[in-house]
Scaffold this active site. Sequence first.
Site, PDB file in Angstrom:
ATOM      1  N   SER A 110     129.948  55.792  25.959  1.00 28.02           N
ATOM      2  CA  SER A 110     131.173  55.072  26.305  1.00 28.02           C
ATOM      3  C   SER A 110     132.282  55.421  25.322  1.00 28.02           C
ATOM      4  CB  SER A 110     130.929  53.554  26.296  1.00 28.02           C
ATOM      5  OG  SER A 110     130.791  53.092  24.960  1.00 28.02           O
ATOM      6  N   SER A 112     134.034  53.309  23.428  1.00 29.31           N
ATOM      7  CA  SER A 112     134.329  52.214  22.507  1.00 29.31           C
ATOM      8  C   SER A 112     134.589  52.685  21.078  1.00 29.31           C
ATOM      9  CB  SER A 112     133.191  51.197  22.506  1.00 29.31           C
ATOM     10  OG  SER A 112     132.022  51.741  21.916  1.00 29.31           O
ATOM     11  N   LYS A 167     128.610  51.046  16.631  1.00 26.57           N
ATOM     12  CA  LYS A 167     129.896  50.474  16.253  1.00 26.57           C
ATOM     13  C   LYS A 167     130.104  50.706  14.755  1.00 26.57           C
ATOM     14  CE  LYS A 167     130.191  48.497  20.388  1.00 26.57           C
ATOM     15  NZ  LYS A 167     131.128  48.963  21.427  1.00 26.57           N
ATOM     16  N   SER A 274     136.383  47.731  23.576  1.00 27.37           N
ATOM     17  CA  SER A 274     135.067  47.688  22.938  1.00 27.37           C
ATOM     18  C   SER A 274     134.470  46.298  23.047  1.00 27.37           C
ATOM     19  CB  SER A 274     135.182  48.096  21.455  1.00 27.37           C
ATOM     20  OG  SER A 274     133.956  47.904  20.785  1.00 27.37           O
TER      21      SER A 274
END
Length: 309
Positions: A110, A112, A167, A274
């Site tokens: 993704s 994010s 993250k 995100s």
Amino acid sequence: MNLQTILGNFALILFVLMVVTGVIWFLDVFYLAKQRRAAADRALAEYDAHLARQTSNGIVGDGSPAKRAKIEADLLRQPTWVEYSGSFFPVIALVFCLRSFLYEPFKIPSSSMVPTLLVGDLILVNKFTYGIRLPILNQKVVQLNDPQRGDVMVFKYPKDMSQDYIKRVIGVPGDKITYENKRLTVNGKAIEYTALDDYLDDENNERLVYKKQFKENLSGVDHRILNDERAANINLGDVREFPHSDACTYRYEGFTCVVPEGNYFMMGDNRDNSADSRYWGFVPDKNIVGKAFFVWMNLGNPKRIGSIH
């Protein structure tokens, strides 16, 4: 554990394959091979006796070394399932150990973490930076280092342990994190931001979007982040109940959270695109997989190869 979880856990599949092929390999080395050797010795003894009887009766039999060697080789040959297991076992064991204790590859699914990581980036994750953990159980057995603010970390998604998320570490245990008007404050100290050229976000194939780009200095770690001016500071409707949610206070301008002991606060660099700790909560230490440190390939963009900042 349901079938989807098992199929999504490649480490578990590797472990099962390693155990099965390992058992077959050891069984062959310490039992089956000896059985084949004994059977070959009996067959050769019978063959020699048969030739001796033929000779005593005046019959010349085929007692050539080649014939004898063929009989022996046929009886000593491993069954196909044993042969393949013996060949695959060391390879599977090596891959399992490398992925479990040293480095594990992941693919970014993704956007994010844009602009730090792009969709399709193939990355390597250091599995021992934050301690040595038992495979499958993910139980830490040796403590080494703790995650630091600014690290890019892979972890098990708290809402679904079969999914791996990536993250950036924003807060460590005891930190007071405030996110207001799209700016971070950690323990009362405002984070430094330097404006950069707007970023062309072309991850959405339907349209091109320019986003505000900044260099963020988080505890001495410089990295780029994106802000979408059209997006709200935080989508309060997307915030869910999570463990230690009482440690957070939400408002339209943003939120404030105090990170509980043994937990970490994570956010994506693409701040307005995100799903992270702002919405589903803290990441427990037991969920940590490792530290992302290198992009080793992106099939659509070979120039992406390099270290992660």
